[in-house]
Design an enzyme around this catalytic site. Structure first.
Site, PDB file in Angstrom:
ATOM      1  N   SER A  48       0.836  -1.206   0.000  1.00 20.66           N
ATOM      2  CA  SER A  48       0.000   0.000   0.000  1.00 20.66           C
ATOM      3  C   SER A  48       0.867   1.251   0.000  1.00 20.66           C
ATOM      4  O   SER A  48       0.365   2.355  -0.223  1.00 20.66           O
ATOM      5  CB  SER A  48      -0.922   0.007   1.226  1.00 20.66           C
ATOM      6  OG  SER A  48      -0.185  -0.217   2.414  1.00 20.66           O
ATOM      7  N   ASP A  86       5.585  -7.036   2.325  1.00 23.77           N
ATOM      8  CA  ASP A  86       4.833  -7.574   1.187  1.00 23.77           C
ATOM      9  C   ASP A  86       5.740  -7.968   0.035  1.00 23.77           C
ATOM     10  O   ASP A  86       6.700  -7.248  -0.290  1.00 23.77           O
ATOM     11  CB  ASP A  86       3.861  -6.501   0.668  1.00 23.77           C
ATOM     12  CG  ASP A  86       2.456  -6.690   1.195  1.00 23.77           C
ATOM     13  OD1 ASP A  86       2.092  -7.825   1.557  1.00 23.77           O
ATOM     14  OD2 ASP A  86       1.719  -5.685   1.236  1.00 23.77           O
ATOM     15  N   LYS A 116       4.648 -11.398   3.153  1.00 26.52           N
ATOM     16  CA  LYS A 116       3.230 -11.641   2.900  1.00 26.52           C
ATOM     17  C   LYS A 116       3.023 -11.682   1.398  1.00 26.52           C
ATOM     18  O   LYS A 116       3.671 -10.917   0.668  1.00 26.52           O
ATOM     19  CB  LYS A 116       2.365 -10.534   3.527  1.00 26.52           C
ATOM     20  CG  LYS A 116       0.883 -10.643   3.161  1.00 26.52           C
ATOM     21  CD  LYS A 116      -0.005  -9.742   4.017  1.00 26.52           C
ATOM     22  CE  LYS A 116      -0.105  -8.305   3.551  1.00 26.52           C
ATOM     23  NZ  LYS A 116      -0.623  -8.129   2.183  1.00 26.52           N
ATOM     24  N   GLU A 118      -0.220 -12.440  -1.780  1.00 29.37           N
ATOM     25  CA  GLU A 118      -1.660 -12.522  -2.017  1.00 29.37           C
ATOM     26  C   GLU A 118      -2.016 -13.777  -2.803  1.00 29.37           C
ATOM     27  O   GLU A 118      -1.271 -14.184  -3.694  1.00 29.37           O
ATOM     28  CB  GLU A 118      -2.122 -11.277  -2.793  1.00 29.37           C
ATOM     29  CG  GLU A 118      -1.904  -9.992  -2.027  1.00 29.37           C
ATOM     30  CD  GLU A 118      -2.374  -8.743  -2.775  1.00 29.37           C
ATOM     31  OE1 GLU A 118      -2.964  -8.866  -3.875  1.00 29.37           O
ATOM     32  OE2 GLU A 118      -2.142  -7.644  -2.253  1.00 29.37           O
ATOM     33  N   GLU A 185      -9.102  -9.750   3.832  1.00 29.21           N
ATOM     34  CA  GLU A 185      -9.435  -8.352   3.511  1.00 29.21           C
ATOM     35  C   GLU A 185     -10.816  -8.273   2.864  1.00 29.21           C
ATOM     36  O   GLU A 185     -11.091  -8.964   1.874  1.00 29.21           O
ATOM     37  CB  GLU A 185      -8.371  -7.751   2.569  1.00 29.21           C
ATOM     38  CG  GLU A 185      -8.704  -6.304   2.210  1.00 29.21           C
ATOM     39  CD  GLU A 185      -7.558  -5.505   1.610  1.00 29.21           C
ATOM     40  OE1 GLU A 185      -6.426  -6.017   1.537  1.00 29.21           O
ATOM     41  OE2 GLU A 185      -7.808  -4.357   1.192  1.00 29.21           O
TER      42      GLU A 185
HETATM   43  O1  KIV Z   1      -0.399  -3.381   1.630  1.00 31.61           O
HETATM   44  C1  KIV Z   1      -1.119  -3.338   2.636  1.00 31.61           C
HETATM   45  O2  KIV Z   1      -1.168  -2.343   3.367  1.00 31.61           O
HETATM   46  C2  KIV Z   1      -1.920  -4.518   2.948  1.00 31.61           C
HETATM   47  C3  KIV Z   1      -2.939  -4.380   4.036  1.00 31.61           C
HETATM   48  C4  KIV Z   1      -4.101  -3.648   3.507  1.00 31.61           C
HETATM   49  C5  KIV Z   1      -3.299  -5.689   4.615  1.00 31.61           C
HETATM   50  O3  KIV Z   1      -1.775  -5.531   2.328  1.00 31.61           O
END
Ligand code: KIV
Length: 278
Positions: A48, A86, A116, A118, A185
Site C-alpha cells: 500500500s 509484502d 506476505k 496474495e 481483507e
Molecule cells: O499493503 C497493505 O497495506 C496490505 C494491508 C491492507 C493488509 O496488504
C-alpha cells in the site's frame, strides 16, 4: 514494561489463548520508531506504500527494490516489533524459483522477519517452497489489491455461499502449505468468523469484522493522513492532516512576515568579534 519482539510461536499461542494481536503498516524510520513505542505487536511494510508513499493509483507498479528500500528503515526503527514485508506484484507469479529468490532478498536485504503474499490455492506451491526454504509466510485472501482488476474492482469478496466456500478452502490450503497467519481483507464478518474458527493459525482482519484473531490497518488511514479515499472499514483515530496543514500555514505566514526565525531560534556573536568583523 519493556516491549520485546514476539516470535511466531507466541503469535500462535495468542490465538490459542484468544488474545488479539495488532498490526499496522509502516514504510519509514520515523513512523516505525513511533509504532515501536506502542503496544502494537506487528508491522506490515505493505505494498500500500504505492498509494501512501509513492502516489500511484494501485499497488501494481511497486517493485522489489521499492519494497526493500522501505523495509530497511522500518527494520532500523522498530527493533522490538515483528516485521512482515509484502511481496510486490510480479515477484512471485513467474514461478517458484523467482518467488524464493525474491523472498530471500526481502529477508536478507530488507531485514524483514516474514513476507506476505496474495492468493489462495493458486499460490500454495509458492508458499510451500518458501516455508520449506525457511521463509515465514503470511497469506492474504479476500480482496487482494494486486489482482483487484480480476476481482471486478475494490469490492467485498465472498458475499455468496459459493464464493465464501472458496475463501474457506483457500484459507485451509494456505494453512496446509505452511502459512503462519492469513490476512482476510474485505470479507463479510460471518465468513471471517467461520475461517477463523476453522483455522489453527491466526487470521488478521481488515474489513473482515471483529471475529479475526488480529486486526491490521494502514497507518495513514488510521491517523487521518491519507484522504484521497477512505474505505468503509477504516476508523480514523486522528485527523492529523489538519494540524499538519495548520502548522505549515503558520510557518509560511511567519517566514513571510519575518516573525520566524525569532531570537530564540537564532545564533548571536560576541560583541568584540562583531566589531572586528565590521
Ligand atoms: O499493503 C497493505 O497495506 C496490505 C494491508 C491492507 C493488509 O496488504
Amino acid at each position: 514494561m519493556e516491549k520485546t519482539k514476539l516470535t511466531l510461536p507466541q503469535f500462535q499461542q495468542m490465538k490459542e489463548q484468544n488474545k488479539k494481536f495488532r498490526m499496522v503498516t509502516a514504510y519509514d524510520y520515523t513512523f516505525a520508531s513511533i509504532v515501536d513505542r506502542s503496544p502494537i505487536e506487528m508491522i506490515l511494510v505493505g505494498d500500500s506504500l504505492a498509494m501512501t508513499m509513492l502516489g500511484y493509483d494501485s499497488t501494481v507498479p511497486v517493485t522489489m527494490d521499492d519494497m526493500i528500500h522501505h523495509t530497511k528503515p522500518v527494520v532500523r526503527g522498530a527493533k522490538n516489533t515483528f516485521i512482515v514485508a509484502d511481496m510486490p506484484f510480479g515477484s512471485y507469479n513467474t514461478g517458484v524459483n523467482d518467488a524464493v529468490r525474491n523472498a530471500n532478498r526481502i529477508m536478507q536485504e530488507g531485514g524483514a522477519d516474514a513476507i506476505k503474499l496474495e492468493g489462495g490455492a493458486n499460490v500454495a506451491d509458492v508458499v510451500k517452497a518458501l516455508v520449506s526454504g525457511g521463509v515465514p509466510v503470511m497469506g492474504h485472501i479476500g480482496l487482494t489489491p494486486q489482482t483487484a482488476t480480476q476481482l471486478g474492482g475494490f469490492k467485498v469478496q465472498g458475499k455468496d455461499a459459493e464464493a465464501a466456500k472458496k475463501l474457506v478452502e483457500d484459507a485451509l490450503c494456505l494453512q496446509e502449505a505452511g502459512a503462519f497467519a492469513i490476512v482476510l481483507e474485505c470479507v463479510p464478518s460471518p465468513v471471517a468468523q467461520m475461517i477463523t474458527e476453522k483455522l489453527s493459525i491466526p487470521t488478521v482482519g481488515i474489513g473482515a469484522g471483529p471475529y479475526c484473531d488480529a486486526q491490521v490497518l494502514v497507518i495513514h488511514d488510521l491517523l487521518g493522513l491519507f484522504d484521497r479515499f477512505t474505505p468503509k472499514f477504516v476508523k480514523k483515530y486522528a485527523e492529523l492532516n489538519k494540524p499538519i496543514l495548520e502548522a505549515l500555514n503558520q510557518y509560511a505566514d511567519e517566514v513571510a512576515d519575518g516573525s520566524f526565525p525569532a531570537p530564540e531560534q537564532s545564533f548571536g556573536m560576541k560583541e568584540e568579534e562583531l566589531k572586528r568583523l565590521y
